[in-house]
Each structure stands twice: as C-alpha cells, then as structure tokens.
Design a protein around this motif. Structure first.
Motif, mmCIF file in Angstrom:
data_model
loop_
_atom_site.group_PDB
_atom_site.id
_atom_site.type_symbol
_atom_site.label_atom_id
_atom_site.label_comp_id
_atom_site.label_asym_id
_atom_site.label_seq_id
_atom_site.Cartn_x
_atom_site.Cartn_y
_atom_site.Cartn_z
ATOM 1 N N MET A 1 -12.924 28.798 26.430
ATOM 2 C CA MET A 1 -14.246 28.999 26.933
ATOM 3 C C MET A 1 -14.217 28.874 28.457
ATOM 4 O O MET A 1 -13.727 27.889 28.997
ATOM 5 C CB MET A 1 -15.170 27.944 26.331
ATOM 6 N N ASN A 2 -14.692 29.890 29.158
ATOM 7 C CA ASN A 2 -14.734 29.847 30.608
ATOM 8 C C ASN A 2 -15.995 29.132 31.065
ATOM 9 O O ASN A 2 -17.063 29.328 30.514
ATOM 10 C CB ASN A 2 -14.737 31.263 31.183
ATOM 11 N N PHE A 3 -15.844 28.335 32.106
ATOM 12 C CA PHE A 3 -17.016 27.702 32.668
ATOM 13 C C PHE A 3 -16.832 27.570 34.165
ATOM 14 O O PHE A 3 -15.729 27.564 34.686
ATOM 15 C CB PHE A 3 -17.312 26.342 32.021
ATOM 16 N N LYS A 4 -17.952 27.480 34.839
ATOM 17 C CA LYS A 4 -17.975 27.394 36.285
ATOM 18 C C LYS A 4 -18.537 26.030 36.661
ATOM 19 O O LYS A 4 -19.543 25.600 36.115
ATOM 20 C CB LYS A 4 -18.871 28.501 36.818
ATOM 21 N N GLU A 5 -17.875 25.338 37.581
ATOM 22 C CA GLU A 5 -18.319 24.021 37.995
ATOM 23 C C GLU A 5 -19.068 24.114 39.315
ATOM 24 O O GLU A 5 -18.686 24.848 40.207
ATOM 25 C CB GLU A 5 -17.137 23.070 38.162
ATOM 26 N N LYS A 6 -20.133 23.343 39.412
ATOM 27 C CA LYS A 6 -20.935 23.310 40.623
ATOM 28 C C LYS A 6 -21.262 21.852 40.921
ATOM 29 O O LYS A 6 -21.903 21.180 40.128
ATOM 30 C CB LYS A 6 -22.209 24.113 40.398
ATOM 31 N N THR A 7 -20.751 21.335 42.046
ATOM 32 C CA THR A 7 -21.013 19.949 42.401
ATOM 33 C C THR A 7 -22.481 19.784 42.749
ATOM 34 O O THR A 7 -23.021 20.515 43.568
ATOM 35 C CB THR A 7 -20.145 19.518 43.598
ATOM 36 N N ILE A 8 -23.116 18.857 42.120
ATOM 37 C CA ILE A 8 -24.544 18.660 42.303
ATOM 38 C C ILE A 8 -24.832 17.406 43.114
ATOM 39 O O ILE A 8 -25.359 17.479 44.197
ATOM 40 C CB ILE A 8 -25.260 18.566 40.939
ATOM 41 N N VAL A 9 -24.482 16.273 42.594
ATOM 42 C CA VAL A 9 -24.909 15.013 43.196
ATOM 43 C C VAL A 9 -23.730 14.052 43.271
ATOM 44 O O VAL A 9 -22.919 13.977 42.358
ATOM 45 C CB VAL A 9 -26.021 14.367 42.341
ATOM 46 N N SER A 10 -23.667 13.334 44.365
ATOM 47 C CA SER A 10 -22.725 12.226 44.446
ATOM 48 C C SER A 10 -23.476 11.029 45.005
ATOM 49 O O SER A 10 -24.405 11.174 45.789
ATOM 50 C CB SER A 10 -21.525 12.571 45.327
ATOM 51 N N GLY A 11 -23.074 9.869 44.552
ATOM 52 C CA GLY A 11 -23.741 8.655 44.999
ATOM 53 C C GLY A 11 -22.782 7.492 44.994
ATOM 54 O O GLY A 11 -21.725 7.535 44.365
ATOM 55 N N SER A 12 -23.163 6.457 45.709
ATOM 56 C CA SER A 12 -22.286 5.299 45.780
ATOM 57 C C SER A 12 -23.099 4.018 45.664
ATOM 58 O O SER A 12 -24.296 3.985 45.930
ATOM 59 C CB SER A 12 -21.507 5.289 47.092
ATOM 60 N N LEU A 13 -22.419 2.994 45.253
ATOM 61 C CA LEU A 13 -23.001 1.671 45.144
ATOM 62 C C LEU A 13 -22.017 0.730 45.812
ATOM 63 O O LEU A 13 -20.857 0.647 45.404
ATOM 64 C CB LEU A 13 -23.199 1.315 43.668
ATOM 65 N N ASN A 14 -22.462 0.048 46.855
ATOM 66 C CA ASN A 14 -21.561 -0.770 47.651
ATOM 67 C C ASN A 14 -21.828 -2.255 47.455
ATOM 68 O O ASN A 14 -22.940 -2.664 47.128
ATOM 69 C CB ASN A 14 -21.701 -0.434 49.132
ATOM 70 N N ARG A 15 -20.793 -3.036 47.676
ATOM 71 C CA ARG A 15 -20.833 -4.491 47.641
ATOM 72 C C ARG A 15 -21.323 -5.056 46.319
ATOM 73 O O ARG A 15 -22.152 -5.960 46.289
ATOM 74 C CB ARG A 15 -21.693 -5.033 48.779
ATOM 75 N N ILE A 16 -20.802 -4.535 45.214
ATOM 76 C CA ILE A 16 -21.092 -5.104 43.911
ATOM 77 C C ILE A 16 -20.238 -6.356 43.783
ATOM 78 O O ILE A 16 -19.040 -6.320 44.030
ATOM 79 C CB ILE A 16 -20.733 -4.128 42.777
ATOM 80 N N ARG A 17 -20.820 -7.454 43.399
ATOM 81 C CA ARG A 17 -20.090 -8.718 43.348
ATOM 82 C C ARG A 17 -19.241 -8.849 42.085
ATOM 83 O O ARG A 17 -19.345 -9.820 41.334
ATOM 84 C CB ARG A 17 -21.067 -9.888 43.459
ATOM 85 N N ARG A 18 -18.412 -7.872 41.841
ATOM 86 C CA ARG A 18 -17.434 -7.876 40.754
ATOM 87 C C ARG A 18 -16.112 -7.417 41.362
ATOM 88 O O ARG A 18 -16.096 -6.564 42.241
ATOM 89 C CB ARG A 18 -17.823 -6.922 39.629
ATOM 90 N N SER A 19 -15.025 -7.925 40.860
ATOM 91 C CA SER A 19 -13.743 -7.533 41.424
ATOM 92 C C SER A 19 -13.409 -6.100 41.023
ATOM 93 O O SER A 19 -13.766 -5.652 39.928
ATOM 94 C CB SER A 19 -12.633 -8.482 40.951
ATOM 95 N N PRO A 20 -12.744 -5.362 41.898
ATOM 96 C CA PRO A 20 -12.401 -3.966 41.602
ATOM 97 C C PRO A 20 -11.518 -3.822 40.368
ATOM 98 O O PRO A 20 -11.636 -2.848 39.633
ATOM 99 C CB PRO A 20 -11.653 -3.498 42.845
ATOM 100 N N ASN A 64 -32.166 11.555 40.986
ATOM 101 C CA ASN A 64 -32.057 12.268 42.258
ATOM 102 C C ASN A 64 -31.785 13.750 42.040
ATOM 103 O O ASN A 64 -32.291 14.599 42.765
ATOM 104 C CB ASN A 64 -30.945 11.669 43.113
ATOM 105 N N CYS A 65 -30.991 14.046 41.038
ATOM 106 C CA CYS A 65 -30.661 15.432 40.727
ATOM 107 C C CYS A 65 -31.905 16.189 40.268
ATOM 108 O O CYS A 65 -32.125 17.336 40.654
ATOM 109 C CB CYS A 65 -29.587 15.466 39.663
ATOM 110 N N LYS A 66 -32.718 15.545 39.454
ATOM 111 C CA LYS A 66 -33.956 16.184 38.991
ATOM 112 C C LYS A 66 -34.897 16.451 40.152
ATOM 113 O O LYS A 66 -35.559 17.487 40.217
ATOM 114 C CB LYS A 66 -34.660 15.302 37.961
ATOM 115 N N LYS A 67 -34.976 15.506 41.094
ATOM 116 C CA LYS A 67 -35.865 15.680 42.249
ATOM 117 C C LYS A 67 -35.339 16.743 43.211
ATOM 118 O O LYS A 67 -36.104 17.510 43.777
ATOM 119 C CB LYS A 67 -36.028 14.357 42.987
#
Length: 123
Positions: A1-20, A64-67
């Motif tokens: 099945m052929n499909f086309k990818e389109k980057t929509i949204v990227s986001g980040s969350l910083n300084r989460i108090r959990r170890s990587p 955010n993507c919906k908006k």
C-alpha cells in the motif's frame, strides 16, 4: 500500500523531573505507533508518573493540530508518532550527609522529550 507522509506537528516538553533512562523505557514502547494505540498504551502503563506526562503532551499536540489545520475531515486515526526522542535535561546536584562529616552527591536528573506527529495519507 502506497502512502504519503506529511509532517504536521512537533512539540516538546522540557525539564520533566524523571530520569531519561526511565523515560526511554516507556517511549520505546510507543514509538512508531498510531496515536490512538499510543494513548491506550500510556493509559494502562505501569510507569504511571511518566505515562501521565507523555499522554498530556500527545493530547496537547492533537489539540494544536486541530487548531492549526481546521479541516472537516480531521481523523485522529491517520496520525502516528514518527519521531520521539528523550534527551537529558538539567541535573540538580544535592548533598546527602553521611558519617564522619562527609557528604555524598545526589544527582536528580530531568529529561526533555521531543515528539513529531505525521499524517499518513493513503493513495
């Protein structure tokens, strides 16, 4: 099945108090999954504290993507997680007193998460 990818949204969350290292255990499970599946996995994950943060980030990205792209044919099922990375954030250094007037260093690690959502369009 052929499909086309389109980057929509990227986001980040910083300084989460959990170890990587602990964050990566959960992130590896949801990598390359559809959004609906990833949200279900996070909902029932045993790593509850970590999964709450990741779930909030995914829901925020969908909102955010919906908006950003107000479309009548917006379908959550077409989105999947293309890239998700966990990097080490700032480390808080503390001292714990031990006998004979010494102190051992305690490192409280934090992490930064970056997620990229992609829409899969079938041709």
């Amino acid at each position: 099945m052929n499909f086309k990818e389109k980057t929509i949204v990227s986001g980040s969350l910083n300084r989460i108090r959990r170890s990587p290292r602990k964050m990566r255990l959960v992130v590896d499970i949801i990598r390359n999954k559809e959004i609906k599946n990833a949200l279900n996995i996070l909902k029932y994950s045993k790593k509850h504290n970590i999964s709450i943060s990741l779930r909030k980030l995914l829901l925020s990205l969908l909102s955010n993507c919906k908006k950003k792209y107000i479309e009548d044919d917006f379908d959550q099922k077409l989105f999947y997680i293309k890239e998700i990375r966990v990097n080490q954030g700032r480390t808080l250094k503390r001292l714990r007193p031990v006998p004979q007037g010494r102190g051992h260093r305690i490192r409280k690690r934090s992490s930064n998460v970056l997620i990229t959502l992609v829409e899969r369009k079938y041709m």
